[in-house]
Every structure is written in structure tokens, then in C-alpha cells.
Write an enzyme that holds these catalytic residues in place. Structure first.
Site, PDB file in Angstrom:
ATOM      1  N   MET A 138      38.967  30.139  38.433  1.00 26.26           N
ATOM      2  CA  MET A 138      37.802  29.193  38.052  1.00 26.26           C
ATOM      3  C   MET A 138      37.474  29.819  36.893  1.00 26.26           C
ATOM      4  O   MET A 138      36.105  29.650  36.434  1.00 26.26           O
ATOM      5  CB  MET A 138      36.846  29.482  39.235  1.00 26.26           C
ATOM      6  N   HIS A 190      41.999  38.650  36.806  1.00 26.50           N
ATOM      7  CA  HIS A 190      42.805  37.694  36.404  1.00 26.50           C
ATOM      8  C   HIS A 190      43.922  37.998  35.648  1.00 26.50           C
ATOM      9  O   HIS A 190      45.052  37.519  35.694  1.00 26.50           O
ATOM     10  CB  HIS A 190      41.746  36.629  35.771  1.00 26.50           C
ATOM     11  N   GLY A 228      44.542  37.509  43.875  1.00 24.54           N
ATOM     12  CA  GLY A 228      43.698  38.811  43.887  1.00 24.54           C
ATOM     13  C   GLY A 228      43.596  39.331  45.393  1.00 24.54           C
ATOM     14  O   GLY A 228      42.940  38.300  46.072  1.00 24.54           O
TER      15      GLY A 228
HETATM   16  O1  PAF Z   1      39.850  32.668  43.498  1.00 23.61           O
HETATM   17  C1  PAF Z   1      39.525  31.618  43.017  1.00 23.61           C
HETATM   18  O2  PAF Z   1      38.861  31.692  41.812  1.00 23.61           O
HETATM   19  C2  PAF Z   1      39.287  30.270  43.637  1.00 23.61           C
HETATM   20  O3  PAF Z   1      38.878  30.265  44.905  1.00 23.61           O
HETATM   21  C3  PAF Z   1      40.560  29.546  43.752  1.00 23.61           C
HETATM   22  C4  PAF Z   1      41.716  30.377  44.236  1.00 23.61           C
HETATM   23  C5  PAF Z   1      41.016  29.438  42.011  1.00 23.61           C
HETATM   24  C6  PAF Z   1      40.472  28.140  44.122  1.00 23.61           C
HETATM   25  O4  PAF Z   1      39.452  27.329  43.672  1.00 23.61           O
END
Ligand code: PAF
Length: 290
Positions: A30, A37, A147
Site C-alpha cells: 500500500m 517492503h 511480511g
Molecule cells: O499488507 C498490505 O500492505 C496490504 O494488506 C496488501 C497485502 C497490499 C493488500 O492491500
């Protein structure tokens, strides 16, 4: 790095990559990217021919009184970071593109979604599984990386993939922490300095629980009570839940006899932080789809 914003173009691109024999690694996010990330993206980069990263703040996984509007966003910096770690394709659709008028389908995983964060955030996991199912169908990855800070999310997605025969290998990678132990999260940006200091109690409590378990304490209530005390000592902490559950089924555990997840959600000011550890089994990497 190619930036794609439409479903049609993304699908065409993935079709071509697959036809040419490329293995696609996918990291859905997101945005407001941090080292957590980036560690997923580096792993995906290493293990696949092509790395696709998506950035989409998914409205359907936020409750009506949650932080969808204020969720931190920094598309320019995200794009720089994606490029830096070797993303080949950045998929960044709009909400209209992902949820056109008339969308009627929700993907629901039963059982696993009614506990822990699912109990406090009704509908949250339906939003997650629906968007991830859509992203998988658009990006068509071979491997997808998540994660383990969001351990329940990882279990829910792995179960969806198994039950719907999606043919995606779901990889869970360890939580990345700041030097002082705070689990990395986009929501850490909500913390004041003082709240951030208090939030270190989460990691402290988890390490304490691990020590108790190593010392032979198997009674969940005893471990949970100690964790609760440690977190409650910290100023500003407001506990949402602290639970010990079976690490696969997420069912309550009274006496620890196999891999058990100690998971918690705690508010510090307006930041709702989650963290966890698995007692009874050290895992550096999880790749189970069941
Ligand atoms: O973990 C996240 O950032 C969100 O829940 C995801 C997996 C991208 C789904 O919107």
C-alpha cells in the site's frame, strides 16, 4: 522501470512475460515503502526473473472509522525506492480501475478471519483477500511475498490461494525491525517521539515471552499476563488484544505444545500497531500454502 496503471496493460505485460518463460515475483504493497517492503522486494528480485511491485491503498480493507483518508502516502519517494531495488514493473492502479461501479464479488476466507485483527476490524480481511485475489489474477505471479509482521494476513492469503487453487507460491518473510526493535510499519509515522519510545514495549514483551517459553513455561495465560503487564507499564499503551493461538489454524492455545503465535495489537495514540512472535518453532522463512 515500467509504470503501469491499467489492468489491461498489466495483464498483457504479464501474459508476454509468462509466454517468454519469465518467472514473475510479486510484492503487493500500500506504498509509503520502508525497509520491511524493500526486504521483500530484494528477495523477490533475487528469486525471479521479473519483479512486479504494486502500490494501491485499498479502500475496502479499511473500516468506516479507520485511517484510509490519512494513511501515509508518498508516491514519488516510493517510485525512487522501487527503482533502486530493481523493480521492473510498478503497478499503481486507481481505486476506480480496481473497483469499477457494479463490482459485486467479495472473497471471504472463513474461520481464520474472525479472530485477532479480524475480531477488532470486521470486514478487514475480506477487503484484503478480495484485492489480493484481484491483484494475483491481474499480475499472474509465480511467487508472491508478504511480511510476517502481518502474520494473520499471511495465513489468510496462503489459505485463500490453497482453497482457490490459485497456483501462486506465497512466501512469508521475517519482520524487519528498527535498530531498537520496533517493527517497521507505515503506521509508525503516526507516533510522537514519546509514543514511539513507549511502543518499544511491544518488542520487549515479545522477547520476554520467548525467554519464558525457553525457560519451560508452556501455560499461555502465564505468558500472556506477563506480556500484558509489560505493555501496560508503557505510557500511552491501549491494548486491543494479546493472544496465543495455534500458528496454523489461529485457534486458542491453553498449553503450548506446538508452534504457537503470540500476537498483539496495541494503540499508542492514534497508531494501532501489531507485532508477533512464533513460540515453539524458530522460522526464518515460511512458504507454506496450507
Ligand atoms: O499488507 C498490505 O500492505 C496490504 O494488506 C496488501 C497485502 C497490499 C493488500 O492491500
Amino acid at each position: 522501470m515500467k509504470i503501469i496503471t491499467t489492468i489491461e496493460q498489466m495483464r498483457e505485460h504479464s501474459d508476454r512475460l509468462r509466454d517468454e518463460g519469465n518467472r514473475i515475483g510479486f510484492v503487493p504493497t500500500m506504498g509509503f515503502l520502508h525497509e520491511g517492503h524493500l526486504s521483500l522486494m530484494r528477495k523477490a528480485r533475487e528469486e525471479n526473473h521479473t519483479l512486479v511491485t504494486s502500490i494501491f491503498v485499498n479502500p475496502t480493507q479499511f473500516g468506516p472509522n479507520e485511517d484510509f483518508k490519512s494513511y501515509p502516502r508518498d508516491p514519488e519517494n516510493d517510485s525512487v525506492l522501487c527503482r533502486k531495488v530493481g523493480t521492473d514493473v510498478l503497478f499503481a492502479p486507481s481505486a476506480e480501475e480496481m473497483y469499477p461501479e457494479g463490482s459485486k464479488t467479495i472473497v471471504h476466507v472463513s474461520g481464520l478471519t474472525g479472530v485477532l485483527c479480524g475480531a477488532s476490524r470486521p470486514g478487514h480481511f475480506d477487503g484484503v483477500t478480495t484485492v489480493v485475489a484481484k491483484l494475483f489474477s491481474i499480475v499472474q505471479p509465480h511467487n508472491a511475498y508478504f511480511g510476517l509482521k502481518d502474520y494473520q494476513q499471511y495465513r489468510v492469503i496462503a489459505t485463500m490461494v490453497r482453497d482457490l487453487n490459485m497456483g501462486v507460491n506465497v512466501v512469508g518473510l521475517p519482520t524487519v525491525r528498527e535498530d531498537d526493535g520496533l517493527a517497521m510499519s507505515s503506521r509508525n509515522s503516526y507516533l510522537s517521539e514519546e509514543e514511539r519510545r513507549s511502543a518499544l514495549s511491544l518488542n520487549r514483551a515479545l522477547r520476554l515471552a520467548e525467554d519464558m517459553f525457553e525457560d519451560g513455561v508452556l501455560d499461555s495465560a502465564a505468558i500472556r499476563d506477563r506480556v500484558r503487564e509489560t505493555v501496560e507499564e508503557a505510557p500511552h499503551a491501549r491494548i486491543d488484544y494479546i493472544e496465543i493461538v495455534d500458528a496454523v489454524e489461529l485457534t486458542p492455545v491453553e498449553t503450548i505444545s506446538g508452534p504457537s503465535l503470540l500476537a498483539m495489537a496495541v494503540y499508542f495514540g492514534k497508531a494501532r500497531l501489531i507485532d508477533n512472535t512464533v513460540l515453539g518453532k524458530r522460522r526464518s522463512r515460511a512458504g507454506m500454502n496450507s
